[in-house]
Design an enzyme around this catalytic site. Structure first.
Site, PDB file in Angstrom:
ATOM      1  N   CYS A  56      -1.674   9.231   2.381  1.00  0.00           N
ATOM      2  CA  CYS A  56      -1.271   8.596   0.885  1.00  0.00           C
ATOM      3  C   CYS A  56      -2.373   9.021  -0.132  1.00  0.00           C
ATOM      4  O   CYS A  56      -1.885   9.151  -1.635  1.00  0.00           O
ATOM      5  CB  CYS A  56      -1.530   6.976   0.972  1.00  0.00           C
ATOM      6  N   GLU A 109       0.877  -1.249  -0.146  1.00  0.00           N
ATOM      7  CA  GLU A 109       0.048   0.127  -0.190  1.00  0.00           C
ATOM      8  C   GLU A 109       0.936   1.151   0.031  1.00  0.00           C
ATOM      9  O   GLU A 109       1.398   1.657   1.100  1.00  0.00           O
ATOM     10  CB  GLU A 109      -0.815  -0.066   1.202  1.00  0.00           C
TER      11      GLU A 109
END
Ligand code: NAD
Length: 484
Positions: free
Chosen positions: A259, A225
């Protein structure tokens, strides 16, 4: 006499010993029942509820300044949601899935095909600092639902939170079920070399290369991720006030240290000034002041403060127009914390660092375009991002942009929010990551999908002439197969 072990080797030996014990416990106990999985999920939920005040305190101490509400939203409530969703659905997810046999006639005579979902065993979790609690607990929802045990390596950038996580898990779980190891990159390196049954890494793309390389030694499957530069495309005719309000909310949440933060905006050239005005207005509503306002988060460390400031200085030096949004007109040069005002960089050029690296801070470049194809081409000329955001009303354009760009996920007419959809897989593509989790997709990611075919009782192959010695029957059968 043996030389004393260096601390890293000692750490490695301890981690290996815990891994062996977790694996042995998994073999000893077999796949956990649905009740056991629900119990693990409930214990996690109870930990979050019971320690919410300490979590807020620890995260605030680590960041220098982050509001308890922000932490409660993203890290406490944001972790409880996925755990509850898994608790509600785990019994359904665990059921073997029947499949049709090939050829179908086998099924008619009693052959069976099914997929059984088996726990992988022990899953390693390496988590980052930006949502230190969420990015530890949210993967656990899928990991526990799938019946796995876990070993966790939280970030060294949030030492108070990492120590708290270690103490919390030790309070509610046996080390055979969950174990936490704190430490920096060396510990992370040793951790990613362990022979897990699966490894989830959330962090930077550059570090992911090391993690995947280390995991490859043991052929450990990985979920990565990662981050990247997630673009926002403003379509002609988009409601700019709403778009700016949503984009600036996403960009200032956790001071852009997300993110999925909108990294830069591509705007029709005639809309740039309106967007800038609306962005200023939105920030003014959210944060009348910045410096001592607990709602406005600080940069996590001096290194990150310097990095983000460096992007602004570099863009200025290379001739960009820089709009600092400082609603209270405060002097931010002298401050206790590391806060950077939301800053727009108008019409940046590609030689500026701010257009080359993931920003991970409250700085938003706004690049203008003439035609939508120009915007799509710009996105496609760069690394595939974790997310893409499109604002507008022209459905045909939306479909075209979505079809012609590849990103981990998309939110239309907002930013970030696809991550909160439990029924959607969350993950990256290319340099933004691989694999996906959340909800059912998390259960699948951390399960072994075992193919089980059960043959007919009666041995019919000889009757059909499909075994040696070969003759006319098999030749006829093959002639039937080898054609269009
Ligand atoms: P990071 O990669 O520096 O650190 C993440 C973790 O990896 C930490 O626990 C760290 O100790 C460990 N680590 C460091 N070096 C290592 C090595 N050589 N081997 C193994 N482990 C090592 O990331 P960060 O700065 O904590 O987080 C920011 C990055 O994470 C950004 O790029 C952001 O986009 C990304 N991110 C992605 C997601 C997502 O879900 N896709 C979520 C949050 C953050």
């Amino acid at each position: 006499m043996n030389a004393p072990m260096n601390p890293l080797d000692a750490h490695k030996a301890t981690m290996n010993e815990v891994l062996s014990r977790q694996k042995a416990a998994h073999l000893r106990d077999g796949p956990p029942s649905v009740e056991k999985r629900v119990d693990w999920l409930n214990r996690s939920i109870d930990l979050l509820i019971g320690h919410q005040a300490e979590i807020a305190k620890a995260v605030n101490a680590d960041f220098g300044s982050r509001s308890p509400e922000a932490t409660a939203l993203t890290d406490v409530a944001g972790s409880i949601g996925p755990l509850k969703f898994a608790r509600e659905n785990v019994a359904k997810w665990m059921r073997p899935q029947k499949r049709r046999t090939t050829p179908a006639i086998l099924g008619l005579f009693g052959a069976k095909a099914a997929v059984q979902y088996q726990p992988k065993g022990v899953v390693g979790v390496i988590s980052p600092w930006n949502f230190p609690v969420n990015l530890t607990f949210a993967p656990l929802a899928g990991i526990f639902a799938a019946g796995n045990r876990a070993m966790i390596k939280p970030s060294e950038y949030t030492p108070a939170t990492s120590e708290l996580l270690k103490a919390m898990f030790a309070e509610a779980f046996d080390e055979e079920e969950v174990a936490v190891f704190v430490g920096g990159p060396e510990v992370g390196q040793a951790f990613s070399g362990l022979a897990f049954d699966h490894l989830v890494f959330t962090g930077a793309t550059s570090v992911a290369r090391h993690v995947m390389r280390a995991a490859a030694e043991n052929l450990v499957p990985v979920t990565l991720e990662l981050g990247g530069k997630s673009p926002v495309i403003l379509s002609r005719g988009a409601d700019l006030a709403t778009a700016a309000a949503r984009i600036m909310n996403g960009k200032t949440l956790n001071a852009g240290q997300i993110c999925l933060a909108p990294d830069y905006v591509l705007a029709p050239q005639e809309d740039v000034e309106t967007f800038v005005a609306e962005a200023k207005a939105a920030v003014g509503r959210y944060f009348p002041t910045l410096k001592d306002n607990p709602d406005y988060t600080a940069l996590v460390a001096q290194r990150h403060y310097d990095r983000v400031k460096g992007y602004v200085d570099d863009a200025k030096a290379k001739g960009a127009r820089v709009v600092e949004i400082n609603p209270g007109g405060e002097d931010l040069s002298q401050q206790e914390h590391r806060k950077i005002a939301p800053t727009l960089i108008i019409d940046p050029t590609d030689d500026m660092k701010v257009m080359q690296e993931e920003i991970f801070g409250p700085v938003l470049p706004v690049k203008s375009y003439r035609t939508i194809d120009e915007a799509v081409d710009y996105v496609n000329a760069h690394d595939r991002p974790l997310a893409l955001y499109w604002f507008g009303t022209d459905e045909a354009e939306k479909d075209r942009v979505l079809a012609r760009t590849t990103s981990g996920g998309v939110t239309v007419n907002d930013v970030i929010f696809h991550v909160a959809q439990e029924e959607l897989p969350f993950g990256g593509v290319g340099p933004a990551g691989m694999g996906a989790y959340h909800g059912h997709d998390g259960f699948l990611e951390f399960s072994h999908r075992k193919a089980v075919f059960q043959q007919l009782k009666k041995d019919i192959a000889p009757m059909l002439g499909l075994r040696p010695p070969y003759g006319e029957a098999i030749r006829k059968y093959l002639a039937g197969q080898i054609k269009r």
